[in-house]
Scaffold this motif. Structure first.
Motif, mmCIF file in Angstrom:
data_model
loop_
_atom_site.group_PDB
_atom_site.id
_atom_site.type_symbol
_atom_site.label_atom_id
_atom_site.label_comp_id
_atom_site.label_asym_id
_atom_site.label_seq_id
_atom_site.Cartn_x
_atom_site.Cartn_y
_atom_site.Cartn_z
ATOM 1 N N LYS A 1 43.168 48.070 34.635
ATOM 2 C CA LYS A 1 41.752 48.024 35.515
ATOM 3 C C LYS A 1 42.139 48.605 36.985
ATOM 4 C CE LYS A 1 37.487 47.155 36.921
ATOM 5 N NZ LYS A 1 36.259 47.836 36.228
ATOM 6 N N PHE B 1 44.375 43.512 33.541
ATOM 7 C CA PHE B 1 44.386 43.657 34.912
ATOM 8 C C PHE B 1 45.078 44.837 35.573
ATOM 9 C CE2 PHE B 1 43.939 38.792 33.571
ATOM 10 C CZ PHE B 1 42.692 38.999 34.011
ATOM 11 N N TRP C 1 46.322 38.583 41.957
ATOM 12 C CA TRP C 1 45.810 39.811 41.677
ATOM 13 C C TRP C 1 45.082 40.402 42.864
ATOM 14 C CZ3 TRP C 1 47.861 42.828 37.918
ATOM 15 C CH2 TRP C 1 48.318 42.221 36.738
ATOM 16 N N LEU D 1 44.074 46.435 39.113
ATOM 17 C CA LEU D 1 44.494 45.614 40.336
ATOM 18 C C LEU D 1 45.895 45.579 40.497
ATOM 19 C CD1 LEU D 1 42.082 42.990 38.461
ATOM 20 C CD2 LEU D 1 41.913 43.638 40.974
ATOM 21 N N VAL E 1 37.796 40.341 38.693
ATOM 22 C CA VAL E 1 38.533 39.693 37.686
ATOM 23 C C VAL E 1 37.778 38.729 36.927
ATOM 24 C CG1 VAL E 1 40.018 37.908 37.443
ATOM 25 C CG2 VAL E 1 40.437 39.744 38.800
#
Ligand code: IDP
Length: 151
Positions: A28, A25, A75, A30, A84
């Motif tokens: 990515k 995460f 997030w 976030l 997500v």
């Protein structure tokens, strides 16, 4: 910006995958707005999985979700809820596409690594279920321009 709830399930804790999944995460793009370890009770799980209460596996998933503490995360990002869900992949790890979290780490429909909110309404409800307002932090990331440019 949208906020969404992710739970790193007991299978993730047991398999020593917390860091690896959090890293997915983070990489990515976030922003981690909240995070804590908590041991889920039957009561909170009955509420959380109320949409599955008629299913034969209802008690089994509640039991599996309470074998040890979990990590709950908030997030944030543009379109974070769908982003997500896409990263998580299909519910059944055996069917989930390679490259998704479940596709890469799960061989099971039940032990499928993460829970992720599936809509803006559920995200708002689920974040309230697991976090107080004081546990969600609104700090700025310094890399927003590199992440989103002029989107
Ligand atoms: P989701 O987690 O992909 O949103 P849901 O249908 O909301 O999927 O189901 C919640 C959780 O219940 C799943 O993540 C999985 O752990 C479990 N589950 C769903 N379907 C089954 C099943 O057929 N057998 C056992 N567990 C299931």
């Amino acid at each position: 910006m949208e906020k969404t709830l992710v739970i790193l399930k007991p299978c993730t804790v047991q398999r020593g995958l917390i860091g690896e999944i959090v890293s997915r995460f983070e990489k990515k793009g976030l922003r981690l707005a909240g995070m804590k370890m908590t041991w889920l009770t039957d009561e909170i799980l009955s509420e959380h999985y109320a949409h599955l209460k008629e299913k034969p596996f209802f008690q089994r998933i509640k039991d599996a979700m309470s074998v040890c503490p979990v990590i709950v995360c908030c997030w944030e990002g543009v379109g974070a809820i769908q982003v997500v869900r896409t990263l998580a992949g299909a519910t059944n790890g055996r069917n989930a596409a390679p490259g998704t979290i479940r596709g890469d780490y799960s061989m099971s429909v039940q032990e499928n690594i993460v829970h992720a909110s599936d809509s803006p309404e559920t995200a708002a409800m689920e974040l309230k279920r697991f976090f107080n307002d004081t546990e969600i932090y609104d700090y700025k990331l310094n890399n927003l321009l590199s992440l989103y440019a002029n989107d």
